[in-house]
Enzyme design. Structure first.
Site, PDB file in Angstrom:
ATOM      1  N   ASN A   1       0.840  -1.298  -0.082  1.00  0.00           N
ATOM      2  CA  ASN A   1       0.143  -0.109  -0.077  1.00  0.00           C
ATOM      3  C   ASN A   1       0.976   1.236  -0.129  1.00  0.00           C
ATOM      4  O   ASN A   1       1.401   1.531   1.042  1.00  0.00           O
ATOM      5  CB  ASN A   1      -0.997  -0.089   1.084  1.00  0.00           C
ATOM      6  CG  ASN A   1      -1.643   1.341   1.408  1.00  0.00           C
ATOM      7  OD1 ASN A   1      -1.785   2.140   0.480  1.00  0.00           O
ATOM      8  ND2 ASN A   1      -2.136   1.342   2.772  1.00  0.00           N
ATOM      9  N   TRP A   2       0.977   1.783  -1.191  1.00  0.00           N
ATOM     10  CA  TRP A   2       2.122   3.142  -1.436  1.00  0.00           C
ATOM     11  C   TRP A   2       1.574   4.352  -0.609  1.00  0.00           C
ATOM     12  O   TRP A   2       2.312   5.015  -0.543  1.00  0.00           O
ATOM     13  CB  TRP A   2       2.295   3.263  -2.827  1.00  0.00           C
ATOM     14  CG  TRP A   2       3.405   2.306  -3.347  1.00  0.00           C
ATOM     15  CD1 TRP A   2       4.119   1.177  -2.601  1.00  0.00           C
ATOM     16  CD2 TRP A   2       3.909   2.197  -4.488  1.00  0.00           C
ATOM     17  NE1 TRP A   2       5.035   0.558  -3.516  1.00  0.00           N
ATOM     18  CE2 TRP A   2       5.095   1.441  -4.876  1.00  0.00           C
ATOM     19  CE3 TRP A   2       3.850   3.204  -5.499  1.00  0.00           C
ATOM     20  CZ2 TRP A   2       5.706   0.978  -5.688  1.00  0.00           C
ATOM     21  CZ3 TRP A   2       4.775   2.933  -6.639  1.00  0.00           C
ATOM     22  CH2 TRP A   2       5.508   1.857  -6.817  1.00  0.00           C
ATOM     23  N   LYS A   3       0.278   4.136  -0.361  1.00  0.00           N
ATOM     24  CA  LYS A   3      -0.318   5.570   0.279  1.00  0.00           C
ATOM     25  C   LYS A   3       0.000   6.759  -0.781  1.00  0.00           C
ATOM     26  O   LYS A   3      -0.088   6.590  -1.985  1.00  0.00           O
ATOM     27  CB  LYS A   3       0.147   5.908   1.568  1.00  0.00           C
ATOM     28  CG  LYS A   3      -0.010   4.556   2.445  1.00  0.00           C
ATOM     29  CD  LYS A   3       0.221   4.684   4.064  1.00  0.00           C
ATOM     30  CE  LYS A   3      -0.238   3.414   4.480  1.00  0.00           C
ATOM     31  NZ  LYS A   3      -0.002   3.583   6.029  1.00  0.00           N
TER      32      LYS A   3
ATOM     33  N   HIS B   1      -9.575   1.647   4.406  1.00  0.00           N
ATOM     34  CA  HIS B   1      -8.211   2.017   5.256  1.00  0.00           C
ATOM     35  C   HIS B   1      -8.537   2.893   6.255  1.00  0.00           C
ATOM     36  O   HIS B   1      -9.427   3.688   6.084  1.00  0.00           O
ATOM     37  CB  HIS B   1      -7.011   2.376   4.353  1.00  0.00           C
ATOM     38  CG  HIS B   1      -5.788   2.316   4.812  1.00  0.00           C
ATOM     39  ND1 HIS B   1      -5.337   3.480   5.744  1.00  0.00           N
ATOM     40  CD2 HIS B   1      -4.696   1.328   4.752  1.00  0.00           C
ATOM     41  CE1 HIS B   1      -4.041   2.708   6.259  1.00  0.00           C
ATOM     42  NE2 HIS B   1      -3.642   1.578   5.642  1.00  0.00           N
TER      43      HIS B   1
ATOM     44  N   GLU C   1      -6.657   5.202   7.347  1.00  0.00           N
ATOM     45  CA  GLU C   1      -6.431   6.607   7.243  1.00  0.00           C
ATOM     46  C   GLU C   1      -7.606   7.326   6.180  1.00  0.00           C
ATOM     47  O   GLU C   1      -7.885   8.538   6.440  1.00  0.00           O
ATOM     48  CB  GLU C   1      -5.212   6.719   6.255  1.00  0.00           C
ATOM     49  CG  GLU C   1      -3.921   6.368   7.136  1.00  0.00           C
ATOM     50  CD  GLU C   1      -2.746   5.871   6.235  1.00  0.00           C
ATOM     51  OE1 GLU C   1      -2.724   6.045   5.112  1.00  0.00           O
ATOM     52  OE2 GLU C   1      -2.018   5.311   7.243  1.00  0.00           O
TER      53      GLU C   1
ATOM     54  N   GLU D   1      -5.792  -4.333  10.396  1.00  0.00           N
ATOM     55  CA  GLU D   1      -4.668  -3.266  10.644  1.00  0.00           C
ATOM     56  C   GLU D   1      -5.007  -2.718  11.869  1.00  0.00           C
ATOM     57  O   GLU D   1      -5.758  -1.596  11.762  1.00  0.00           O
ATOM     58  CB  GLU D   1      -4.536  -2.472   9.426  1.00  0.00           C
ATOM     59  CG  GLU D   1      -4.272  -2.885   8.140  1.00  0.00           C
ATOM     60  CD  GLU D   1      -3.791  -2.184   7.115  1.00  0.00           C
ATOM     61  OE1 GLU D   1      -2.572  -2.376   6.559  1.00  0.00           O
ATOM     62  OE2 GLU D   1      -4.207  -1.056   6.762  1.00  0.00           O
TER      63      GLU D   1
ATOM     64  N   GLY E   1       2.264   2.462  10.766  1.00  0.00           N
ATOM     65  CA  GLY E   1       3.188   3.428  10.494  1.00  0.00           C
ATOM     66  C   GLY E   1       3.994   3.926  11.804  1.00  0.00           C
ATOM     67  O   GLY E   1       4.650   4.998  11.719  1.00  0.00           O
TER      68      GLY E   1
ATOM     69  N   SER F   1       3.113  -1.906  10.294  1.00  0.00           N
ATOM     70  CA  SER F   1       4.446  -2.033  10.509  1.00  0.00           C
ATOM     71  C   SER F   1       5.091  -3.270  10.293  1.00  0.00           C
ATOM     72  O   SER F   1       5.780  -4.004  10.867  1.00  0.00           O
ATOM     73  CB  SER F   1       4.843  -1.528  12.076  1.00  0.00           C
ATOM     74  OG  SER F   1       4.484  -0.213  12.144  1.00  0.00           O
TER      75      SER F   1
ATOM     76  N   GLY G   1       4.948   1.152   4.529  1.00  0.00           N
ATOM     77  CA  GLY G   1       6.445   1.608   4.573  1.00  0.00           C
ATOM     78  C   GLY G   1       7.380   0.829   4.054  1.00  0.00           C
ATOM     79  O   GLY G   1       8.227   1.065   2.842  1.00  0.00           O
TER      80      GLY G   1
END
Ligand code: PGA
Length: 258
Positions: free
Chosen positions: A13-15, A99, A101, A170, A176, A216, A238
């Protein structure tokens, strides 16, 4: 993992990271070090503008590309939004939905559910995310909270489509932060998610659905997490931005299983 019954999936997941040019560069390096024989499916969910570059780079491979979000409507006056059929036409096979976020930006369980239904309708594989906050974990309501998110997110998903859905657990406090859930903590929740699926659908469906852990996950802890019976892969932020690290996670997923 349990490769006998379900797929192992390593998804990046590159965000909001990387430009189209950087995507091209990343994929060239990644392809050159990707192990040839492997037992897991590999997916990159990338920013919308990077999808064409990612799809082009991965055309001759078994690596799937996905979006990071979509709108539940098929078309219309939704400035800035992207519909499921646009992702499909651009070459996507997957889409992340719900997600944390995005939930923090106001996405509700009802929104997540509408998106899951629209993604399935369009032929995309939704990666539906769930997860508790630190406060909820400390209050001892993790299982109830996750059960509610799963039931609400899967509302009206028919029995013949449930196996198309990938679930990603998650914990928000692990995303993160470098603070990974322990393999036992992650397994406990992933197992309870499978129980919810069993109750909603059937044992066969529960056994066949892939449940990923995210938060993470990296090249150092992946092996232990993936060794848990109900963790069928990872959704990786990440560590998916560095080809060498991501490949090491894929290698961890290539471990022999009983
Ligand atoms: P992280 O992100 O691996 O950087 O913690 C995971 C995610 O948000 O999907």
């Amino acid at each position: 993992m349990n490769r006998k019954y379900r797929k192992t999936i390593i998804a990046g997941n590159w965000k909001m990271n990387k430009t189209p040019s950087e995507t091209k560069e990343f994929m060239t390096t990644f392809k050159s070090i990707l192990p040839k024989g492997r037992w897991c499916d590999v997916v990159f969910c990338v920013p919308a503008v990077c999808i064409p570059a990612a799809v082009r780079a991965m055309r001759e491979t078994r690596v799937g590309i996905g979006g990071e979000n979509m709108n539940a409507n098929a078309s219309g006056a939704y400035t800035g939004e992207i519909a499921a059929n646009m992702l499909v036409d651009a070459g996507c096979k997957y889409v992340i939905i719900g997600h944390s976020e995005r939930r923090a930006m106001g996405e509700t369980d009802a929104d997540v559910n509408a998106k899951v239904l629209a993604a399935l309708e369009a032929g995309l594989t939704p990666i539906m995310c769930c997860g508790e906050s630190l406060e909820q974990r400390e209050a001892g309501i993790t299982e109830e909270w996750i059960t509610m998110q799963i039931k609400a997110g899967l509302l009206n998903v028919p029995e013949d489509k449930i196996r198309k859905v990938i679930i990603a657990y998650e914990p928000i406090w692990a995303i993160g932060t470098g603070r990974t859930a322990t393999p036992e903590q992650a397994e406990e929740v992933c197992e309870s998610i499978r129980t919810v699926i069993r109750k909603l659908y059937s044992s066969k469906n529960a056994r066949a659905i892939s449940i990923l852990y995210g938060g993470s996950m990296n090249e150092k802890n992946a092996f232990e997490l993936l060794a848990q019976p109900d963790i069928d892969g990872g959704l990786i932020g990440g560590a998916s931005l560095v080809p060498e690290k991501f490949v090491q996670i894929i290698e961890a997923a290539n471990q022999p299983t009983a």
